[in-house]
Every structure is written in structure tokens, then in C-alpha cells.
Design an enzyme around this catalytic site. Structure first.
Site, PDB file in Angstrom:
ATOM      1  N   ASP A 104       3.209  -3.269   6.119  1.00 21.29           N
ATOM      2  CA  ASP A 104       2.059  -4.171   6.189  1.00 21.29           C
ATOM      3  C   ASP A 104       2.485  -5.613   5.954  1.00 21.29           C
ATOM      4  O   ASP A 104       3.619  -5.982   6.277  1.00 21.29           O
ATOM      5  CB  ASP A 104       1.010  -3.726   5.158  1.00 21.29           C
ATOM      6  CG  ASP A 104      -0.409  -3.924   5.642  1.00 21.29           C
ATOM      7  OD1 ASP A 104      -0.839  -5.089   5.721  1.00 21.29           O
ATOM      8  OD2 ASP A 104      -1.091  -2.923   5.943  1.00 21.29           O
TER       9      ASP A 104
ATOM     10  N   HIS B 181      -4.424  -8.165   3.134  1.00 15.36           N
ATOM     11  CA  HIS B 181      -4.453  -6.852   3.773  1.00 15.36           C
ATOM     12  C   HIS B 181      -3.518  -5.835   3.123  1.00 15.36           C
ATOM     13  O   HIS B 181      -3.927  -4.736   2.731  1.00 15.36           O
ATOM     14  CB  HIS B 181      -4.119  -7.019   5.262  1.00 15.36           C
ATOM     15  CG  HIS B 181      -4.365  -5.808   6.098  1.00 15.36           C
ATOM     16  ND1 HIS B 181      -3.415  -4.832   6.313  1.00 15.36           N
ATOM     17  CD2 HIS B 181      -5.460  -5.422   6.789  1.00 15.36           C
ATOM     18  CE1 HIS B 181      -3.910  -3.892   7.100  1.00 15.36           C
ATOM     19  NE2 HIS B 181      -5.156  -4.220   7.416  1.00 15.36           N
TER      20      HIS B 181
ATOM     21  N   SER C 115      -8.025   0.419   8.789  1.00 12.15           N
ATOM     22  CA  SER C 115      -6.940   0.032   7.887  1.00 12.15           C
ATOM     23  C   SER C 115      -7.167   0.559   6.483  1.00 12.15           C
ATOM     24  O   SER C 115      -6.221   0.796   5.735  1.00 12.15           O
ATOM     25  CB  SER C 115      -6.802  -1.492   7.834  1.00 12.15           C
ATOM     26  OG  SER C 115      -6.149  -1.991   8.966  1.00 12.15           O
TER      27      SER C 115
END
Length: 657
Positions: A164, A219, A388
Site C-alpha cells: 500500500d 490509506h 480497500s
């Protein structure tokens, strides 16, 4: 005590019957200790037997411990009340099969009231993390996390690669679960462990080719918390996998961009460092066939690494939500590879999210991914939505599966996740399994179960003589639901604005009830079954429990005194012509009979007041028996002569001192 244990089980062994063990099915799915067995003796068992063989060797028992009741009081043969005598038997060779085999042998013995597995018992375990306690993480209960936590499965030996945008390694709710490459020395500029990467302490930055895995967006930090936030630490959020380690495989830059080369390098890093689960909350459409083949070959070359991949979100780059019509990679590789699973996003009400991609033949399973609370920089918490977020839910469950069974094949992981999922009408025709992740069911399904094994049981040869009856190189984009308004290009950050570290909400810690609930199948997953408390029924003079004929010394050692004062029960009808005569001479009790039977047994009970002191079983020779009275305390003596079925041959003879 040791003598009692030996002689008691020696007697039981003489009653073993020859047969085949096919009883394993009764214990399938149950969670018990593989190294011990619980046994409760029938009331009124005596030690009136002689040592005939080594019972531990024959029954695979290394030790026996009385855990309830006074084992020496079990000689209360003539009492109408006897407390339970319960043993735990330790097995010489612990295994599930040996537990079951030993239990079935014990059950075949006449003097055993109960023989049961020693069931595992767990605390009711509900984490005290703030956002779980205030209900913000209710979706964890939806996937069975609460029941799964009851097993308290330690996942600290499992590493999950979060491929990520980097993570905050010192986040208060992540720091204890960050994977550390102990073979490296921080900042010395040397590849100390020889794995091809310099100073890769917490993972690897594939874009910059260095060990700086610090976050460039929320994220990756958010995904990491879903995978394995520190659980039960009175702060932040909880995760399904307790203590699983998070390795950062950084492939995104601050613009939310990556390349296929970074992905492939990240896979290679995981392979070299024994990271066997990779969370991939990203993807893209329009990959050329050659590009697909390159990535596929890399994933295919590491069959022991399990890839959990987001199915994708509706966005400008991927407006078509049906992946069967428009392929999204690398998620689409699930159609060809056993070590890939594709994940869609559901809401807290078990509906398919309106932003989630799906595919009846290209997406395997769904998981909660809408308004998910997790970690964000810096040491704070907030919500995000998208596939996600659903993907690390599944990755966390896989970590628990790998903790339970480190050797489980990727194909079995995939099949188990799908078959154990909760089937939802909203997912019928939308995902291959038709279901939403149930982490509890998945872990429970792979816990070890007994395999019925035909095991011949050999009858031991005792020394005593009993007479009783035997018994294209495109740019992949992150799949968060939407991007922050300040970044117009595709980026891994989702739409929902992360909540700044909230005002501390008092953590309500529920009272933990120590009593476990009954469980099916690892510490997996209903609440573990416990052994029920059993009480012996008050028993009058025994006439149904067969007693083996034995040869014991007239000076048999007393086994101790009972806890309750015995009472003599009326004798049934006997042969009136049979007589028992007694006299005491030279400190010996001499007992004479006017009859002789093939299976006669003599029991001599010594009492002091209203208390039974001991019982001996002298040999009978030529209708005469002798009992040494040295060191014997008594006021009265009762002499019984029975047959092997405990029927009297004569009236009891009572002698007062």
C-alpha cells in the site's frame, strides 16, 4: 496414593475387551486437550485388588491425579453415600486420536462412571478497545469476531504484508504489531541479513528502493489497522487477528500512483522474508494480456503466499461494476489461481455496497467495507469506505487461519473462506460464494478434528486371577470508494474524511463472565464445551457393580477412611445354611466358613464408632481366612462373603471388640 492408582487401573485393565475403535465421530468438532482425559469412578469402588500389570503402559497413561474427592476414601464400599472421585489422566503420547482411543477403552470398563475429554475452557473475551466498546466497530461482530476472540488465538507468528502507501510504524495502536526484520541493524547502510535489501527494518519501499516505509497517505495506515490493530489495549480499535504482524510493502507515492514493477518487486520481497499473506487494496482495468501474464507468473511462482485483493470501486477509471464484463486486475486472477481471493464490499446491513464491484464468476466473497473505523495518522482514528477496507477484513481472518494451521494450503484457505461464508440474498449472483465473510466459521472449519482410526485393543495378561465377567503496464489506482477533494487524481485515499482523534469516550468494560459457553470445534468456534458437573447418586449396598475376584494379601494396606460415616444396608435373602464363624487369636482374625464356592469373595470391614476405617480382602484357603490385626484400629468388624456379582453367600458376621 500411587499404589492405589496402580492397582485400581490394573483391575480395570483385566476387564478390557478385544475390539476396534470406531468411535471418533462422537468427538468431531469438539475442542479439548490432546494430552489428558477426565475419569470419574463409579461409587463404592474399593482397592481390594492386587497389582497385576503396569496400567499406565497399557492405557497410554503417564500419570493419574485425583482432582476431586479423597481418592483414599473411595473404599467406602458399605456406605450409602459416596462423593465423586474424579481423576485427570495424562497421556504418554498426546494426540486427539489417543484421547479418543483411551476414552473408549475406559468406557468399556465396568468401574468407570464417566470418561470424557478434558475440554478446553476460555474466558469470555471481549476487547476493551474504545471504538469497539462504543459500537463503532459493530461489523466485527457481524463476521463472528466476538466468538473468535473467545479462542484467544495468538497470531504473533503470522506476518501480513500490507502492499500500500506505507504505514505509521509508531502509531499507538499499531506499534506493538509492526513486523520487524531482526536480521537488520538500523541505519548502518549494510544488508546485514543478506536478503538483498539494505536497512529493511519494517518492510520495503519499492518505489524508492529503500527501507523508508512511512505513510504518504491515510490509506495504508487505515488498511493496516483493519488487518491487525493492537487489540484489547483500552484504546483505539480492535482487529480480528490478535497480534498478527504488519509488514509494510510500500508501492504508492504521495500522488497515489504505482506501477506493475513495484507490485512485482513487492511480491519478491515478501517471498524472501517469509511473509505469506499479502493484502492488495488496489487495482485497475485495461491491463494488456502480456502485463497480466507477467503479474500472474509472479503470483503463481509463490503458491504459499495468499493474496487478498480488492474487487474494485465504481470510479471514473472503472465505471462498470461487473468484473465479469470488464476485468479488474489483479483481482481477476482469482479465476486462474488458487492463492488469490477477490473481495467485494458490503454494508453494516449486509447489502452489497452501491460503490462496490462484483462478479458472479470473478469475485469470490464480500466483507464489510463501508464506514469502517480504523487507524489513521497520526496516532488517530477515522472512517473510510471501499473494497480497500473490505479486503483487510478478509486478510485478518486469513492470518488467524494461518495461526491455527501454518501448513494450510492456499487452495484450502480460499475454499474454506467461501464455503463458510454467511449466504446473503443480496450477494446471490454477485459473488461466487454468494456470501459475506464469517471469520469465526472459517477458523472453526480448519481446526483439527479426529480421524476415526481402527485400533485393535489388546487384552493385557494380568498376574492376578479375576473371575468377574469382562466387559500493459498501466497505472493501477487504489480502490477506496472516492478520493479526498484536495487530490483530483486517482489516489488510495477514500472519500470519507478521516475523523480527527476523537474526544476520549469512556471505555465501558463489561463484566467478564468466567464461565465459557459450549463450543463446537481452535483455541477454535463456538464457545468451548465444558465437562458437565456430575454427582454420584447415593447408593445402597451394591448389587449391580461387578467386583473382580482377586488375590490379595490378608494384610492388605488400608486405602484410607471415607469422608462420610457408613451405614450398613439390609442384606438380601441368602443361603440360610451358610455360616461365617470368627475368632480373634494371637492378634489375628480367623474366619471359618462351612461352605465353599467357586467365586466367593471375602470383605472384612473395620469400624471405629460410626466410621469405616478400612477394608481388606483376605485369601480363602480350605474355607478359612486370616487377617492380621496389627496396627488396626477398630471397635467392630463386619465380614461379608459374596460371589462375583456381589450377591451374598451368607449373612454378614458382625464382631464387637
Amino acid at each position: 496414593m500411587k499404589r492405589f492408582i496402580y492397582i485400581f487401573f490394573a483391575t480395570l485393565l483385566t476387564m478390557m475387551w478385544l475390539g476396534i475403535n470406531v468411535y471418533a465421530d462422537e468427538y468431531d468438532g469438539l475442542d479439548f486437550d490432546y494430552g489428558s482425559v477426565l475419569v470419574q469412578l463409579k461409587p463404592q469402588i474399593t482397592d481390594a485388588v492386587s497389582m497385576c500389570s503396569d496400567p499406565f503402559e497399557e492405557l497410554n497413561i503417564s500419570d493419574a491425579k485425583c482432582i476431586f474427592g479423597d481418592d483414599t476414601s473411595s473404599i467406602s464400599l458399605f456406605s450409602d453415600k459416596t462423593e465423586p472421585i474424579i481423576y485427570v489422566l495424562d497421556l504418554e503420547n498426546p494426540s486427539r486420536e489417543n484421547v479418543i482411543d483411551t476414552i473408549e477403552k475406559l468406557k468399556a470398563m465396568p468401574n468407570i462412571e464417566y470418561a470424557e475429554p478434558n475440554y478446553n475452557v476460555y474466558e469470555f473475551s471481549e476487547p476493551n478497545d474504545t471504538y469497539y466498546q462504543n459500537g463503532k466497530q459493530a461489523v466485527l461482530d457481524l463476521i463472528g469476531a466476538k466468538k473468535l476472540w473467545d479462542f484467544d488465538i495468538d497470531c504473533s507468528d503470522v506476518a501480513v504484508g500490507v502492499m500500500d502507501s506505507g504505514i505509521q510504524t509508531n502509531h499507538e495502536d499499531l506499534i506493538d504489531n509492526i513486523w520487524v526484520n531482526t536480521g537488520e541493524i538500523v541505519g548502518d547502510g549494510i544488508d546485514n541479513d543478506g536478503n538483498g535489501y539494505i536497512d529493511d527494518i519494517y518492510g520495503w519501499n519499492c518505489g524508492d528502493s529503500d527501507g523508508d516505509v512511512s505513510y504518504v497517505s491515510n490509506h495504508g495506515v487505515h488498511v493496516a489497522g483493519i488487518v491487525s490493530a493492537v487489540t484489547d489495549n483500552s484504546k483505539g480499535v480492535a482487529s480480528v487477528a490478535r497480534n498478527a504482524k504488519i509488514a509494510s510493502i510500500k508501492i504508492f507515492n504521495s500522488s497515489g500512483k504505482s506501477t506493475l514493477s513495484y507490485i512485482i518487486e513487492g511480491i519478491n520481497y515478501a517471498k524472501k522474508n517469509d511473509i505469506n499473506i499479502i493484502n492488495c487494496s488496489f487495482g485497475g482495468a485495461g491491463w494488456g494480456s502480456t502485463s497480466v501474464s507477467i503479474v500472474k507468473s509472479a503470483i503463481e511462482a509463490v503458491p504459499d503466499i495468499f493474496f487478498v485483493i480488492a474487487a474494485g470501486n465504481i470510479a471514473t477509471s472503472t465505471p462498470q461494476p461487473d468484473n465479469d464484463r470488464t476485468a479488474v486486475y489483479p483481482s481477476q486472477l482469482t479465476k486462474d489461481l488458487d492463492n488469490v481471493i477477490s473481495v467485494a464490499n458490503t454494508t453494516s446491513s449486509d447489502e452489497l455496497s452501491s460503490t462496490s464491484h462484483y462478479g458472479a464468476t470473478s469475485v469470490d466473497i464480500a466483507a464489510p467495507g463501508t464506514v469502517i473505523y480504523s487507524t489513521i495518522p497520526t496516532s488517530s482514528y477515522g472512517t473510510m469506505s471501499g473494497t480497500s477496507m473490505a479486503t483487510p477484513m478478509v486478510a485478518s481472518a486469513v492470518a488467524v487461519m494461518r495461526a491455527v494451521n501454518p501448513n494450510i494450503l492456499a487452495k484450502e484457505i480460499k475454499e474454506t473462506l467461501c464455503s463458510s461464508s454467511d449466504k446473503l440474498s443480496a450477494l446471490t449472483g454477485k459473488v461466487i460464494s454468494g456470501g459475506r465473510l464469517n471469520a469465526y466459521n472459517a477458523v472453526k472449519a480448519i481446526m483439527p478434528t479426529a480421524t476415526p482410526t481402527a485400533t485393535p485393543t489388546t487384552v493385557p495378561t494380568p498376574t492376578a486371577t479375576p473371575t468377574a465377567t469382562p466387559t500493459t503496464v498501466p497505472t493501477p489506482t487504489a480502490t477506496s470508494m472516492a478520493m479526498p477533494t484536495t487530490v483530483p487524481t486517482a489516489t488510495p485515499s477514500p472519500t470519507a474524511t478521516p475523523t480527527v482523534k476523537p474526544t476520549a469516550t469512556p471505555t465501558i468494560v463489561p463484566t467478564v463472565t468466567p464461565s465459557p459457553t459450549a463450543t463446537p470445534t481452535v483455541k477454535p468456534t463456538a464457545t468451548p464445551t465444558i465437562v458437565p458437573t456430575v454427582m454420584s447418586s447415593p447408593t445402597a449396598m451394591p448389587t449391580t457393580v461387578p467386583m473382580p475376584t482377586v488375590t490379595s494379601s490378608p494384610t492388605a494396606t488400608p486405602t484410607g477412611k471415607p469422608t462420610a460415616a457408613p451405614t450398613v444396608t439390609p442384606m438380601p435373602t441368602v443361603l440360610t445354611n451358610n455360616k461365617i464363624e470368627c475368632e480373634i487369636k494371637d492378634n489375628k482374625l480367623i474366619v471359618s466358613l462351612n461352605f465353599e464356592e467357586d467365586d466367593e469373595l471375602m470383605y472384612v470391614a473395620f469400624r471405629k464408632g460410626n466410621e469405616l476405617k478400612k477394608i481388606v480382602t483376605p485369601d480363602i484357603h480350605n474355607m478359612t481366612a486370616e487377617v492380621d490385626l496389627s496396627d488396626t484400629v477398630y471397635d467392630s468388624i463386619d465380614v461379608y462373603v459374596w460371589n462375583g456379582n456381589m450377591k451374598p453367600y451368607a449373612e454378614v458376621k458382625q464382631i464387637e471388640k
